[in-house]
Design an enzyme around this catalytic site. Structure first.
Site, PDB file in Angstrom:
ATOM      1  N   HIS A  14       0.873  -1.191   0.000  1.00  0.00           N
ATOM      2  CA  HIS A  14       0.000   0.000   0.000  1.00  0.00           C
ATOM      3  C   HIS A  14       0.902   1.230   0.000  1.00  0.00           C
ATOM      4  O   HIS A  14       1.504   1.568   1.017  1.00  0.00           O
ATOM      5  CB  HIS A  14      -0.896   0.005   1.251  1.00  0.00           C
ATOM      6  CG  HIS A  14      -1.818   1.188   1.324  1.00  0.00           C
ATOM      7  ND1 HIS A  14      -3.163   1.058   1.607  1.00  0.00           N
ATOM      8  CD2 HIS A  14      -1.607   2.505   1.170  1.00  0.00           C
ATOM      9  CE1 HIS A  14      -3.738   2.251   1.617  1.00  0.00           C
ATOM     10  NE2 HIS A  14      -2.803   3.151   1.357  1.00  0.00           N
ATOM     11  N   HIS A  16       1.521   5.397  -1.620  1.00  0.00           N
ATOM     12  CA  HIS A  16       1.152   6.590  -2.396  1.00  0.00           C
ATOM     13  C   HIS A  16       2.424   7.208  -2.961  1.00  0.00           C
ATOM     14  O   HIS A  16       3.312   7.599  -2.196  1.00  0.00           O
ATOM     15  CB  HIS A  16       0.472   7.636  -1.505  1.00  0.00           C
ATOM     16  CG  HIS A  16      -0.797   7.137  -0.895  1.00  0.00           C
ATOM     17  ND1 HIS A  16      -2.025   7.304  -1.487  1.00  0.00           N
ATOM     18  CD2 HIS A  16      -1.030   6.449   0.251  1.00  0.00           C
ATOM     19  CE1 HIS A  16      -2.970   6.752  -0.725  1.00  0.00           C
ATOM     20  NE2 HIS A  16      -2.386   6.222   0.330  1.00  0.00           N
ATOM     21  N   ARG A  18       2.021   9.653  -5.512  1.00  0.00           N
ATOM     22  CA  ARG A  18       1.571  10.902  -6.142  1.00  0.00           C
ATOM     23  C   ARG A  18       2.032  10.921  -7.608  1.00  0.00           C
ATOM     24  O   ARG A  18       2.268   9.880  -8.177  1.00  0.00           O
ATOM     25  CB  ARG A  18       2.067  12.152  -5.389  1.00  0.00           C
ATOM     26  CG  ARG A  18       1.847  12.093  -3.889  1.00  0.00           C
ATOM     27  CD  ARG A  18       0.413  12.066  -3.464  1.00  0.00           C
ATOM     28  NE  ARG A  18       0.334  12.208  -2.007  1.00  0.00           N
ATOM     29  CZ  ARG A  18      -0.577  11.614  -1.258  1.00  0.00           C
ATOM     30  NH1 ARG A  18      -1.479  10.805  -1.773  1.00  0.00           N
ATOM     31  NH2 ARG A  18      -0.600  11.822   0.038  1.00  0.00           N
ATOM     32  N   LYS A 100      -9.262  -0.617  -5.685  1.00  0.00           N
ATOM     33  CA  LYS A 100      -9.279   0.071  -4.380  1.00  0.00           C
ATOM     34  C   LYS A 100     -10.646   0.687  -4.109  1.00  0.00           C
ATOM     35  O   LYS A 100     -11.168   1.446  -4.915  1.00  0.00           O
ATOM     36  CB  LYS A 100      -8.213   1.171  -4.394  1.00  0.00           C
ATOM     37  CG  LYS A 100      -8.236   2.088  -3.185  1.00  0.00           C
ATOM     38  CD  LYS A 100      -7.762   1.376  -1.937  1.00  0.00           C
ATOM     39  CE  LYS A 100      -7.978   2.205  -0.691  1.00  0.00           C
ATOM     40  NZ  LYS A 100      -6.795   2.548   0.033  1.00  0.00           N
ATOM     41  N   HIS A 137     -10.335   0.871   2.168  1.00  0.00           N
ATOM     42  CA  HIS A 137     -10.123   1.850   3.250  1.00  0.00           C
ATOM     43  C   HIS A 137     -11.311   1.671   4.193  1.00  0.00           C
ATOM     44  O   HIS A 137     -12.426   2.072   3.870  1.00  0.00           O
ATOM     45  CB  HIS A 137     -10.065   3.276   2.695  1.00  0.00           C
ATOM     46  CG  HIS A 137      -9.809   4.287   3.776  1.00  0.00           C
ATOM     47  ND1 HIS A 137      -8.634   4.990   3.878  1.00  0.00           N
ATOM     48  CD2 HIS A 137     -10.563   4.671   4.837  1.00  0.00           C
ATOM     49  CE1 HIS A 137      -8.683   5.775   4.945  1.00  0.00           C
ATOM     50  NE2 HIS A 137      -9.847   5.613   5.539  1.00  0.00           N
ATOM     51  N   HIS A 175      -4.413  -0.697   6.247  1.00  0.00           N
ATOM     52  CA  HIS A 175      -3.950   0.126   7.367  1.00  0.00           C
ATOM     53  C   HIS A 175      -4.859   0.013   8.600  1.00  0.00           C
ATOM     54  O   HIS A 175      -5.418   1.002   9.068  1.00  0.00           O
ATOM     55  CB  HIS A 175      -3.751   1.591   6.964  1.00  0.00           C
ATOM     56  CG  HIS A 175      -4.824   2.171   6.071  1.00  0.00           C
ATOM     57  ND1 HIS A 175      -6.141   2.146   6.385  1.00  0.00           N
ATOM     58  CD2 HIS A 175      -4.728   2.797   4.866  1.00  0.00           C
ATOM     59  CE1 HIS A 175      -6.823   2.737   5.420  1.00  0.00           C
ATOM     60  NE2 HIS A 175      -5.987   3.129   4.493  1.00  0.00           N
ATOM     61  N   ASP A 248       1.483   2.622   3.529  1.00  0.00           N
ATOM     62  CA  ASP A 248       0.628   3.810   3.374  1.00  0.00           C
ATOM     63  C   ASP A 248       1.488   5.081   3.427  1.00  0.00           C
ATOM     64  O   ASP A 248       1.021   6.137   3.853  1.00  0.00           O
ATOM     65  CB  ASP A 248      -0.472   3.852   4.431  1.00  0.00           C
ATOM     66  CG  ASP A 248      -1.607   4.799   4.048  1.00  0.00           C
ATOM     67  OD1 ASP A 248      -1.645   5.241   2.892  1.00  0.00           O
ATOM     68  OD2 ASP A 248      -2.437   5.116   4.926  1.00  0.00           O
TER      69      ASP A 248
HETATM   70  O1  DOR Z   1      -3.191   9.178   6.034  1.00  0.00           O
HETATM   71  C1  DOR Z   1      -3.598   8.885   4.924  1.00  0.00           C
HETATM   72  N1  DOR Z   1      -3.107   9.493   3.814  1.00  0.00           N
HETATM   73  N2  DOR Z   1      -4.563   7.993   4.822  1.00  0.00           N
HETATM   74  C2  DOR Z   1      -5.164   7.727   3.654  1.00  0.00           C
HETATM   75  O2  DOR Z   1      -6.060   6.933   3.630  1.00  0.00           O
HETATM   76  C3  DOR Z   1      -4.776   8.461   2.423  1.00  0.00           C
HETATM   77  C4  DOR Z   1      -3.434   9.014   2.521  1.00  0.00           C
HETATM   78  C5  DOR Z   1      -3.136  10.037   1.443  1.00  0.00           C
HETATM   79  O3  DOR Z   1      -3.424   9.780   0.272  1.00  0.00           O
HETATM   80  O4  DOR Z   1      -2.602  11.080   1.780  1.00  0.00           O
HETATM   81 ZN    ZN Z   2      -3.347   5.081   1.704  1.00  0.00          ZN
END
Ligand code: DOR
Ligand code: ZN
Length: 347
Positions: A14, A16, A18, A100, A137, A175, A248
């Site tokens: 998991h 991110h 960007r 997702k 989520h 998470h 995450d």
């Molecule tokens: O803390 C988080 N940040 N939880 C999430 O579910 C998304 C993530 C984000 O994309 O910043």
């Molecule tokens: Zn996330």
């Protein structure tokens, strides 16, 4: 005395990354330690089509330094309009590894998520049939439900029904943050697993709030009481195949976090393995670290286990990490728990 661990190269189930200006930083930071990662689709606009996923994957790979290797496992962002045929085509062809599900409004860029869970029934049936995992989520979005109770409420009011309606669907409750979630995951069949983050294993709500509010500890689901953190630690050090690492790691620029309405997310890609080695050692479970970081997730997703290894050594002084990492748009603070680790990944 120097201690050394050699484990199968980890995966991050998991993550991110960007887009655009962030990618040269985020991709290479993860690729130093991880072989593969499940890439979250909550961009603006979200990755809802196979063509978006394919183009995003190419942008990720273009940002990767030539001396590193990294396999981004793409996902589609589920909406009430998602076409089941597209999910089937994407999963069968290997273009996506999971779908997702964000409840609409639950977290960062989740506005296009699901409001009416009845509407996604046909998709879930097809996913169960073809073996496509569903990443969830797991928080309700009802503003009347206390933010600390939203995960448990989701299990009771949404997840349990999705799971019992689709007993063969592979579901990852992502998470997780509570003992309730740990108990639930242990108590049901093998098709439900959970990811656990580095930060939820490291901090509790006192760390976030006592003596001052610490925006770099704010994430969603929000960190809970110490008894919940301990339940998460117990679950992961048990070696149970139902729990695996999903960091995450979620980069936000410092000025977006240090604001009157700060964004949720902790950036842990840089030092996750060092922090985890410390926690597993503290719980006399270093022999279970590899299961959590490198084996259980691959098995649950039906992927091969990585063939290369990484070395993590323990020195006689705390490891120092940079405080921040730079992007062309500004700085991102690296997660720093309230304890030191003496472990360090050898690159
Ligand atoms: O803390 C988080 N940040 N939880 C999430 O579910 C998304 C993530 C984000 O994309 O910043
Ligand atoms: Zn996330």
């Amino acid at each position: 005395m120097t201690k050394e661990l050699v484990i199968v190269r980890p995966d991050d189930w998991h993550l991110h990354l960007r887009d655009k200006d962030f990618l040269p930083t985020t991709v290479n930071e993860s690729a130093k330690s991880f072989a593969r990662a499940i890439i979250m689709p909550n961009l603006i606009p979200p990755i809802t089509k196979l063509i978006d996923a394919e183009n995003y994957k190419q942008r990720i790979l273009s940002a990767l330094k030539p001396n590193l290797s990294f396999d981004p496992l793409m996902t589609l962002y589920l909406t009430e309009e998602t076409d089941p045929k597209e999910v089937k085509e994407g999963f069968v062809s290997g273009q996506i590894s999971a779908v997702k599900l964000y409840p609409a409004g639950a977290t960062t860029n989740s506005r296009s998520g699901v409001q009416n869970f009845e509407k996604i029934k046909p998709i879930l049936e097809i996913m169960a049939e073809i073996g496509c995992p569903l990443c969830i989520h797991g928080e309700v979005t009802d503003s009347n439900i206390d933010i600390f109770d939203r995960e448990k409420a989701f299990i009771d009011s949404v997840l349990n029904k999705i799971r019992t309606d689709n007993p063969t669907l592979k579901i990852i409750m992502e998470h997780i943050t509570t003992k309730d979630a740990v108990d639930y995951v242990f108590s049901v069949n093998k098709n439900l697993a959970a990811t656990v983050t580095t930060h939820h294993l490291s901090i509790n709500r006192n760390d976030l709030l006592a003596g001052g509010i610490r925006p770099h500890f704010y994430c969603l689901p929000v960190v809970k009481r110490e008894c919940h953190r301990l339940a998460l630690v117990e679950a992961v050090v048990s070696g149970s195949p139902k729990f695996f690492l999903g960091t995450d790691s979620a980069p936000h620029l410092d000025h977006d976090k240090e604001s009157s309405c700060g964004c949720a997310g902790c950036f842990t890609a840089t030092n996750t393995l060092e922090i985890l080695a410390h926690i597993f050692e503290e719980h006399k479970a270093l022999d279970k670290l590899e299961l959590f970081t490198s084996i259980n997730g691959a098995k649950f997703y039906g992927k091969n286990i990585n063939s290369d290894k990484i070395r993590i050594i323990k020195k006689n002084k705390p490891t120092s990490f940079p405080e921040k990492i730079s992007t062309p748009r500004g700085e991102i603070t690296i997660f720093k728990p309230n304890f030191e680790t003496k472990w360090q990944v050898q690159v």
